[in-house]
Design an enzyme around this catalytic site. Structure first.
Site, mmCIF file in Angstrom:
data_model
loop_
_atom_site.group_PDB
_atom_site.id
_atom_site.type_symbol
_atom_site.label_atom_id
_atom_site.label_comp_id
_atom_site.label_asym_id
_atom_site.label_seq_id
_atom_site.Cartn_x
_atom_site.Cartn_y
_atom_site.Cartn_z
ATOM 1 N N GLU A 85 -2.502 -8.882 3.202
ATOM 2 C CA GLU A 85 -2.802 -9.325 4.574
ATOM 3 C C GLU A 85 -4.263 -9.092 4.946
ATOM 4 O O GLU A 85 -4.699 -9.463 6.036
ATOM 5 C CB GLU A 85 -1.842 -8.639 5.565
ATOM 6 C CG GLU A 85 -2.166 -7.192 5.939
ATOM 7 C CD GLU A 85 -1.821 -6.159 4.876
ATOM 8 O OE1 GLU A 85 -1.555 -6.518 3.724
ATOM 9 O OE2 GLU A 85 -1.853 -4.955 5.216
ATOM 10 N N HIS B 146 -3.765 -4.795 -0.184
ATOM 11 C CA HIS B 146 -3.328 -5.365 1.094
ATOM 12 C C HIS B 146 -3.450 -6.892 1.053
ATOM 13 O O HIS B 146 -4.536 -7.415 1.320
ATOM 14 C CB HIS B 146 -4.213 -4.844 2.224
ATOM 15 C CG HIS B 146 -3.969 -3.414 2.565
ATOM 16 N ND1 HIS B 146 -3.026 -3.014 3.482
ATOM 17 C CD2 HIS B 146 -4.531 -2.277 2.091
ATOM 18 C CE1 HIS B 146 -3.022 -1.701 3.575
ATOM 19 N NE2 HIS B 146 -3.929 -1.225 2.734
ATOM 20 N N CYS C 189 0.836 -1.204 0.000
ATOM 21 C CA CYS C 189 0.000 0.000 0.000
ATOM 22 C C CYS C 189 0.872 1.256 0.000
ATOM 23 O O CYS C 189 1.615 1.466 -0.939
ATOM 24 C CB CYS C 189 -0.997 -0.037 1.153
ATOM 25 S SG CYS C 189 -2.359 1.110 0.886
#
Lengths: 283, 206
Positions: free
Chosen positions: B186, B184, B80
């Site tokens: 994650e 992202h 990001c």
């Protein structure tokens, strides 16, 4: 191509996942961490936690829950309820929240939202609006639909354009938990005055209403509770070995009955249905 | 392999550390020069603004440390804002120099077609070439939250594109030991964890 977001709103009261009608008469449905994991495995796009009594009591009690679920749930988590200052936001982000939703404090002190957006990035700040219609106008409410602000929703949204926020989550309090659908005309009015992504909550009673919402409005996502909860709650072992605390009414849960007004559905089945109807979803 | 996750004190590091922990890698959350020097791989996450993040790197005296480590061949994964910081410059609020590890600039998403900004939500990746890192499949969606996008001068470093409305931007890069994702991983469910796991395996080989 960007997907429409299918979000589940988890309303929390004390240790329990609850759901009411018009944000009132909360029924206990189960344990929020169990529902969170199940929904993650069932492909939900985002989880939105609302502490239903935080604003009224002036405290958010979701820290432990968020810290626990974010260990093995890898999708965005939005948290709201009783957020009053920058420290509250920081503390929630620190335990694993990605977005913070603010209602009452934003209405009381719009500059707070501006400060929060500047500090934490506006994409992480969500304005929650509890809309109730009175004499053909929607007004903003707070404290989970209990208190009235005298601010018209459309005026408030124009104001939010100025102060900045990453998202607006609009709840139709009159329709919440009833399954009677969304006020699509009003959503169209909102779209004309703002460029901020909108998530709609309150009123989804069957899959066709969700389809209509995406066909007739440009909203970015839908936030669903009853429609999913009433499907999944029967999967859990709700026998007497599970102790639910005193907070809330467990009769509904124990009776194992289904809601008559809500045609509950599995998350993936809703997504498959929407995809077939050419609404792009994450499958 | 020991991973150093850079702490800029602005972002939610909980998600990325949980993901790295979940994938069973050793890591340290740090902004210390020594710990970065002693790690085998760097993750540069980031939420916040470009100028503030760069000023934090400088304040913590690790701006040059990062550049030196990466120039010496240490793998780095930017996520990001961390992905955007890898580029030469950013235009958020004002023009700011980035780490200049990838030539190119970071610009505001175009305000046309009434598309909401930021671009928030799940979107897919259009593969741009056949580099070693594998996206599990073209249909996978990943979670994006950003108002700015990065434009590399050398299009060959771009690993995937993503379309927001009709606007196509570079959503991930690979240039030797430098990996970067605008989205992202994650926060992108199983597809994201797979991608992160593949990236870390590739980083280990460097």
């Amino acid at each position: 191509m960007k997907c429409k977001r299918i979000i589940s709103k988890l309303e929390i009261k004390g240790p329990n996942l609850v759901k009411g009608v018009n944000l009132e008469g909360m029924r206990v449905l189960g344990k929020p961490d169990e529902f969170s994991k199940l929904y993650y495995n069932e492909n939900i796009d985002e989880l939105y936690y609302q502490d239903t009594v935080a604003s009224l009591y002036g405290r958010n009690s979701l820290y432990n829950l968020i810290e626990k679920v974010s260990k093995d749930i890898f999708i965005p988590l939005c948290v709201g309820g009783g957020v009053k200052n920058l420290k509250d936001i920081y503390n929630l982000l620190k335990v694993g929240a990605d977005k913070i939703s603010i209602n009452k404090q934003a209405l009381k002190k719009p500059n707070f939202v501006y400060e929060a957006s500047q500090k934490f990035g506006k994409a992480n700040i969500c304005i929650s609006i509890e809309a109730i219609k009175s004499e053909n106008e929607y007004y903003c409410f707070f404290d989970n639909g209990r208190n009235f602000s005298n601010i018209k929703v459309l005026d408030w949204i124009k104001n939010i354009n100025q102060i900045g926020a990453g998202e607006i989550c609009l709840t139709f309090v009159d329709s919440d938990g009833t399954g009677k659908g969304f006020d699509l005309d009003f959503i169209n009015k909102i779209e004309k005055i703002t460029n901020i992504p909108i998530v709609i909550h309150g009123g989804a009673g069957n899959k066709k209403q969700v389809l209509e919402l995406f066909k007739k409005t440009k909203c970015d996502g839908v936030s669903i509770s009853s429609l999913f909860h009433y499907n999944y709650m029967l999967q859990f072992n709700n026998d007497s070995d599970i102790k639910y605390s005193d907070e809330g009414n467990v009769d509904f849960l124990m009776s194992k009955t289904k809601s008559k007004k809500i045609e509950s559905i599995k998350i993936n089945n809703l997504k498959k249905f929407l995809t077939k109807q050419k609404i792009n979803c994450r499958i | 392999m020991k991973i150093s996750i850079i702490d800029l004190e602005v972002s939610n590091l909980y998600s990325i550390t949980n993901a790295v922990k979940y994938l069973d890698y050793n890591y340290v959350v740090s902004s210390s020069k020594n710990e970065i020097d002693n790690s085998d791989c760097i993750i540069l996450p980031g939420v916040g603004s470009f100028p503030y993040a760069i000023s934090q790197l400088k304040k913590k005296n690790i701006y040059q440390t990062l550049i030196k480590n990466v120039k010496n061949g240490k793998p780095i994964i930017g996520i990001c804002l961390g992905f955007q910081l890898l580029f030469s410059s950013g235009q958020e609020f004002k023009n700011t120099n980035g780490l200049n590890l990838i030539k190119g600039s970071v610009k505001l998403l175009p305000k046309k077609n009434n598309l909401p900004i930021p671009h928030v939500g799940w979107n897919n990746l259009i593969k741009s070439n056949k580099k070693s890192i594998s996206f599990s499949n073209n249909k996978d969606n990943f979670y994006f939250v950003h108002s700015y996008y990065a434009e590399p001068d050398d299009k060959k470093v771009c690993l995937s594109y993503t379309k927001y409305g009709n606007f196509k931007f570079c959503s991930s890069i690979l240039s030797e030991n430098i990996f970067g994702f605008q989205f992202h991983p994650e926060k992108s469910g199983r597809a994201g964890l797979n991608l992160l796991s593949n990236t870390l395996k590739n980083a280990k080989k460097i």
